[in-house]
Design an enzyme around this catalytic site. Sequence first.
Site, PDB file in Angstrom:
ATOM      1  N   ASP A   1     -26.677  28.311 -34.570  1.00  0.00           N
ATOM      2  CA  ASP A   1     -27.632  28.062 -33.497  1.00  0.00           C
ATOM      3  C   ASP A   1     -27.140  28.542 -32.140  1.00  0.00           C
ATOM      4  OD1 ASP A   1     -25.678  26.170 -33.504  1.00  0.00           O
ATOM      5  OD2 ASP A   1     -26.981  24.558 -34.206  1.00  0.00           O
TER       6      ASP A   1
ATOM      7  N   ASP B   1     -29.164  19.391 -33.381  1.00  0.00           N
ATOM      8  CA  ASP B   1     -29.528  20.076 -34.606  1.00  0.00           C
ATOM      9  C   ASP B   1     -29.197  19.080 -35.725  1.00  0.00           C
ATOM     10  OD1 ASP B   1     -30.245  22.233 -36.250  1.00  0.00           O
ATOM     11  OD2 ASP B   1     -28.125  22.583 -36.677  1.00  0.00           O
TER      12      ASP B   1
ATOM     13  N   CYS C   1       8.921  49.701 -34.263  1.00  0.00           N
ATOM     14  CA  CYS C   1       9.366  49.803 -32.871  1.00  0.00           C
ATOM     15  C   CYS C   1      10.408  48.729 -32.594  1.00  0.00           C
ATOM     16  CB  CYS C   1       8.205  49.585 -31.899  1.00  0.00           C
ATOM     17  SG  CYS C   1       6.814  50.646 -32.162  1.00  0.00           S
TER      18      CYS C   1
ATOM     19  N   ASP D   1     -23.800  23.467 -34.365  1.00  0.00           N
ATOM     20  CA  ASP D   1     -22.484  23.831 -34.899  1.00  0.00           C
ATOM     21  C   ASP D   1     -21.902  25.061 -34.205  1.00  0.00           C
ATOM     22  OD1 ASP D   1     -23.909  25.901 -35.953  1.00  0.00           O
ATOM     23  OD2 ASP D   1     -23.849  25.181 -38.015  1.00  0.00           O
TER      24      ASP D   1
ATOM     25  N   CYS E   1       4.233  48.885 -33.253  1.00  0.00           N
ATOM     26  CA  CYS E   1       4.369  48.468 -34.654  1.00  0.00           C
ATOM     27  C   CYS E   1       5.712  47.784 -34.885  1.00  0.00           C
ATOM     28  CB  CYS E   1       4.231  49.662 -35.584  1.00  0.00           C
ATOM     29  SG  CYS E   1       5.553  50.839 -35.318  1.00  0.00           S
TER      30      CYS E   1
END
Lengths: 119, 733
Positions: free
Chosen positions: B625, B431, B18, B621, B15
């Site tokens: 898909d 697509d 620290c 994309d 963290c």
Amino acid sequence: MELDKIFVIIFSIAGIAFTYWFFLMKKEKEVNVENEVDIKVSGGYSPEVISIAKGKTTKINFLRTDPTECLSEVVLGDFKIRKELPLNQKVTIEITPQKVGEFGYSCGMNMYHGKIVVK
Amino acid sequence: MSEIKKTFPIKGMHCASCVRVLEKSLGKVDGVLSCVVNLATESAIVIYDPKKATDNDLASAVANAGYKAELEQELKTEDEQRQAKQKELNGLRNKVIISLFLGALILWGSFPGLMEFAPSFLTILWIQLILAIPVQFWAGLTFYRATIPALRHRTANMDTLVAIGTTIAFSYSAFVTIFPSLLEGIGVKPEPYFDVSTVIIGLILLGRYFEAKAKAGTSEAIKKLIGLQAKTARVLRDGKEVDIPIDQVVIGDVVRVRPGEKIPVDGKILEGQSSIDESMITGESIPIDKAKGDIVIGATLNKTGSFLYKATKVGADTMLSQIIKLVQEAQASKAPIQRLVDLISSYFVPVVLILAITTFVVWYVFGPSPVFLFAMLNAIAVLIIACPCAMGLATPTAIMVGTGIGANKGILIKDAQSLETARKINTIIFDKTGTLTNGKPVVTDIVGDVLQLAASLEKGSEHSLAEAIINKGEEERVKFANVKDFKAVPGHGVVGLVDGKRVVLGNRKMMEKEGIKIENSQIEKMENEGKTVMMLGVNGKFTGLIAVADTLKETAKKGVEKLQKMGIEVVMITGDNKRTADAIAKKLGIKRVLAEVLPDQKEAEVRKIQAEGKKVAMVGDGINDAPALAGADIGIAMGTGTDVAIESAGITLINKDLRSVASAVELSKKTMKTIRLNLFWAFGYNIILIPVAMGVLYPNFGILLNPIFASAAMALSSISVVGNSLLLKRIKI
């Protein structure tokens, strides 16, 4: 046939047999790794063959002490890792294999080889 | 006072507190001048006086704070690594110059035809021995250093071959020089071969020098990407603008970017607007205007305005970091073609050693006189001519250059396998929505005075078509009226009371349901053009219509054309009705259309085409898909925003340019051609020249390979493979 030729033939056959035995018949000792392993890189990899568990993250610490240019990179192609190994500097690679099998690794020029066996 | 800087990893940090604890503890060590602890990289950078503080002091300071310092793992910075490499390269260059110079002197003094013109001291064997010693044991030390540990491992490599070959030549020559009478006694002319041992070492080191220089060129793309990173960021902290190192920027920081500055990390604009050059990341050459709410990408260049933005992605999560990681992984990945090379190279060197011994014995037993010299020189030629390096370099160098070129053009290739597969593609499925089109419908036609009523009514709707109408209304600044009794009829349209009038907006079915007679002849024509037509009825009477359509991406038509020219069949897949789909496909020149396909059926459609025996690429994309992308032989994702949705795709186009689909296929073809040429060269070289070195041409043609020429050929062979890979950089895609 002269004596020297016979000697040369005998020594050559012995030389070929020795070369074959020395390089191609060596038994690779497999080292079982739990979590972490140090691999020394000098004239090859020691230990050369390690076995690790599938799905578990294992740390491999490479330490190159051999200045040979060829060894300055290590390639674990199956794990998509190519790392520079600076001389005398520990380089840690973490892998979590998802497939069981034998995966070779090598130096950047594909001359020194090691193997990771995933069980 | 000499101070040193050390960067080392620290274990056990979790963290931000620290960081403070550690910095405090390290700062207290006598001799430490400054220290910065980084949580993200889990490392510390300490500048200290080595006379006062030792590594142990630092380690115990870290240990006292409850952590573990791994000082032996000191991390070298990029700069230091580069300097070390350069130093190595300079050392190599010096060895090359000295050994070739000394080799040339020996050659001058010993080669028939040259030695007659040499100063007499050069012809003295003892002088030649003295000149050859530094070459053998100083310049050639690198071969021994590599050979000895390798032998301990019972492996052999290129260096083993050179070490054995030159050691034999040198030892024989030294023996001849020291004990000439012994040879004369058995009727052999005492002729040394110091020229062979020295020139071989010089030429092979020369080859390595050029190879190392050329190899650096293969990883240029990554260095370029890393170099894009900004070093500092100007963030607002406690109401003040402060400059901080980029690795200290945290998510949520508000960052100020001024004109001409690099954007440090990814984020979202809070205030201000500007024109941003994103070419370095996406390959898009025209700067993009951005304003509040827009996403900015780290490492791109702010051109005109000044703005404030909120950092949303930092460190390893930024788009640039992800791209770097991806390219690094791709460059390290193994092409399937490489497996065969691996197998061969593991047997190569021992086999060459066996062939050299065989050459020696055959020449000794059956060869012409002096048998020993012929046998020795030919065996050395076999050891020296063999070039396993060329085989090892053939595939990876081309993959590195190929993926690097892709990255520069906004084409990210996931791995070598994808690069290898892309060349075989003969069918590409696109697509429609969001890939070929922008995915945002816009109003294209308005018939009658209907916009104000329609936009007001749609305010309550959540349909994507409604958004287009509302946007149009806002654009035209219509006055939005209040709507009462709003009701959406799924699959039909919407209805409500606007200014006391009953307003209906919807499709044919809606009009039929409401009993409104449609009085317009253009509807069918518009629908044939791929537009969605909505009719408006007021108090039971038809008043006009609004047509909405998704717009094609600028590069869609050219992208499709380019693929068709390459002989690749282009297929469009969409959930739209057949008429709309056909209309769009017609505009793009696409002949095969798969319409009315639900999202979860797309993968099955891909498999159907594969079953026809086609190699299929799916372009989508990458989000909706993903299964279809994963199911295809290769998935190509169009990158959006700052998310590199690469996991399901083999190739990601971050430049959003549809022409890049063809470029990716082209790049794959060119890279694989280079690999095949490299392998052909590397294998062909060894397969042809090893037998020549063994002397197979001698009985019929009297041709033998001088070991010196063998070393020149061997040095050229690896350089030519790396050079051929670098030639890839010149391709136009």
